[in-house]
Scaffold this motif. Sequence first.
Motif, PDB file in Angstrom:
ATOM      1  N   VAL A 260       2.438  21.443   8.747  1.00 17.51           N
ATOM      2  CA  VAL A 260       1.978  20.058   8.675  1.00 17.51           C
ATOM      3  C   VAL A 260       0.563  20.045   8.095  1.00 17.51           C
ATOM      4  N   TRP A 261       0.355  19.223   7.090  1.00 14.70           N
ATOM      5  CA  TRP A 261      -0.974  19.101   6.486  1.00 14.70           C
ATOM      6  C   TRP A 261      -1.690  17.927   7.129  1.00 14.70           C
ATOM      7  N   VAL A 262      -2.973  18.110   7.398  1.00 11.09           N
ATOM      8  CA  VAL A 262      -3.743  17.000   7.967  1.00 11.09           C
ATOM      9  C   VAL A 262      -4.392  16.229   6.815  1.00 11.09           C
ATOM     10  N   GLU A 263      -4.012  14.977   6.704  1.00 14.66           N
ATOM     11  CA  GLU A 263      -4.570  14.113   5.660  1.00 14.66           C
ATOM     12  C   GLU A 263      -4.370  12.655   6.052  1.00 14.66           C
ATOM     13  N   THR A 264      -5.028  11.764   5.343  1.00 14.87           N
ATOM     14  CA  THR A 264      -4.959  10.349   5.709  1.00 14.87           C
ATOM     15  C   THR A 264      -3.533   9.823   5.537  1.00 14.87           C
ATOM     16  N   ALA A 265      -3.255   8.739   6.231  1.00 19.04           N
ATOM     17  CA  ALA A 265      -1.926   8.124   6.154  1.00 19.04           C
ATOM     18  C   ALA A 265      -1.610   7.736   4.719  1.00 19.04           C
ATOM     19  N   GLN A 266      -2.625   7.267   4.012  1.00 18.95           N
ATOM     20  CA  GLN A 266      -2.421   6.835   2.621  1.00 18.95           C
ATOM     21  C   GLN A 266      -2.084   8.024   1.712  1.00 18.95           C
ATOM     22  N   ASP A 267      -2.879   9.078   1.810  1.00 21.98           N
ATOM     23  CA  ASP A 267      -2.623  10.269   0.990  1.00 21.98           C
ATOM     24  C   ASP A 267      -1.283  10.895   1.338  1.00 21.98           C
ATOM     25  N   GLY A 268      -1.013  11.011   2.621  1.00 22.51           N
ATOM     26  CA  GLY A 268       0.227  11.647   3.070  1.00 22.51           C
ATOM     27  C   GLY A 268       1.449  10.865   2.610  1.00 22.51           C
ATOM     28  N   GLY A 269       1.391   9.545   2.772  1.00 20.53           N
ATOM     29  CA  GLY A 269       2.515   8.692   2.380  1.00 20.53           C
ATOM     30  C   GLY A 269       2.755   8.765   0.887  1.00 20.53           C
ATOM     31  N   ALA A 270       1.670   8.721   0.119  1.00 24.80           N
ATOM     32  CA  ALA A 270       1.779   8.760  -1.347  1.00 24.80           C
ATOM     33  C   ALA A 270       2.355  10.104  -1.790  1.00 24.80           C
ATOM     34  N   ALA A 271       1.887  11.182  -1.189  1.00 27.07           N
ATOM     35  CA  ALA A 271       2.363  12.514  -1.563  1.00 27.07           C
ATOM     36  C   ALA A 271       3.844  12.657  -1.223  1.00 27.07           C
ATOM     37  N   ALA A 272       4.246  12.162  -0.061  1.00 23.26           N
ATOM     38  CA  ALA A 272       5.657  12.240   0.329  1.00 23.26           C
ATOM     39  C   ALA A 272       6.517  11.436  -0.637  1.00 23.26           C
ATOM     40  N   ASP A 273       6.061  10.240  -1.009  1.00 26.50           N
ATOM     41  CA  ASP A 273       6.812   9.417  -1.965  1.00 26.50           C
ATOM     42  C   ASP A 273       6.992  10.154  -3.283  1.00 26.50           C
ATOM     43  N   ALA A 274       5.938  10.831  -3.716  1.00 23.10           N
ATOM     44  CA  ALA A 274       5.995  11.552  -4.992  1.00 23.10           C
ATOM     45  C   ALA A 274       7.066  12.644  -4.965  1.00 23.10           C
ATOM     46  N   HIS A 275       7.258  13.286  -3.812  1.00 24.71           N
ATOM     47  CA  HIS A 275       8.285  14.332  -3.696  1.00 24.71           C
ATOM     48  C   HIS A 275       9.689  13.793  -3.921  1.00 24.71           C
ATOM     49  N   HIS A 276       9.897  12.540  -3.585  1.00 17.53           N
ATOM     50  CA  HIS A 276      11.256  11.987  -3.691  1.00 17.53           C
ATOM     51  C   HIS A 276      11.604  11.601  -5.119  1.00 17.53           C
ATOM     52  N   HIS A 277      10.578  11.611  -5.988  1.00 18.22           N
ATOM     53  CA  HIS A 277      10.798  11.088  -7.334  1.00 18.22           C
ATOM     54  C   HIS A 277      10.985  12.152  -8.396  1.00 18.22           C
ATOM     55  N   HIS A 278      11.329  13.392  -7.964  1.00 18.43           N
ATOM     56  CA  HIS A 278      11.643  14.358  -9.035  1.00 18.43           C
ATOM     57  C   HIS A 278      12.905  15.108  -8.708  1.00 18.43           C
TER      58      HIS A 278
END
Length: 158
Positions: free
Chosen positions: A140-158
Amino acid sequence: MIRHLVFACLIFMAGQAYAHDFRLADLRLVHPFATPTPPTAQVGIAYVDISNQGNTAARLISARSHIAEVVELHTMTMNEGVMKMRQVQQIEIAANDTLKMRSGGGYHLMLIGLKQPLKAGEQFPLWLTFEKQGEIRIDVWVETAQDGGAAADAHHHH
Ligand SMILES: [Cu+2]
């Protein structure tokens, strides 16, 4: 000793080659993250998107980590403007579906009895147990809700 080396290599490879996701049977665990906490916080919250590529529903039934005394499966709902959290016994991911965990509502993993504060940029291991698929360790990476959410969304798009 040998076992430790193998373990370290697996983590290294997972981290290098696939950025940040984990596989267990038909499940893909995408970009687990937890939001930073103040120094004296007793609780923290972790999120992980779970893709179920199988033809039957999957169920997350428990979670644990050395970083907290217990890790509970929680859901959060808004009731007449008041946020309400409660523990659930399981989190179901429908067949061929993706469950996204995000801050602000819905499912999350509640880290209760934090043994150290969660600092941005750090990581910690978490073990998830699924009813049929068994147990998996994720980082688990510790990061802000905004960064974490954006990064997770990016994973779903490739
Ligand atoms: Cu909670």
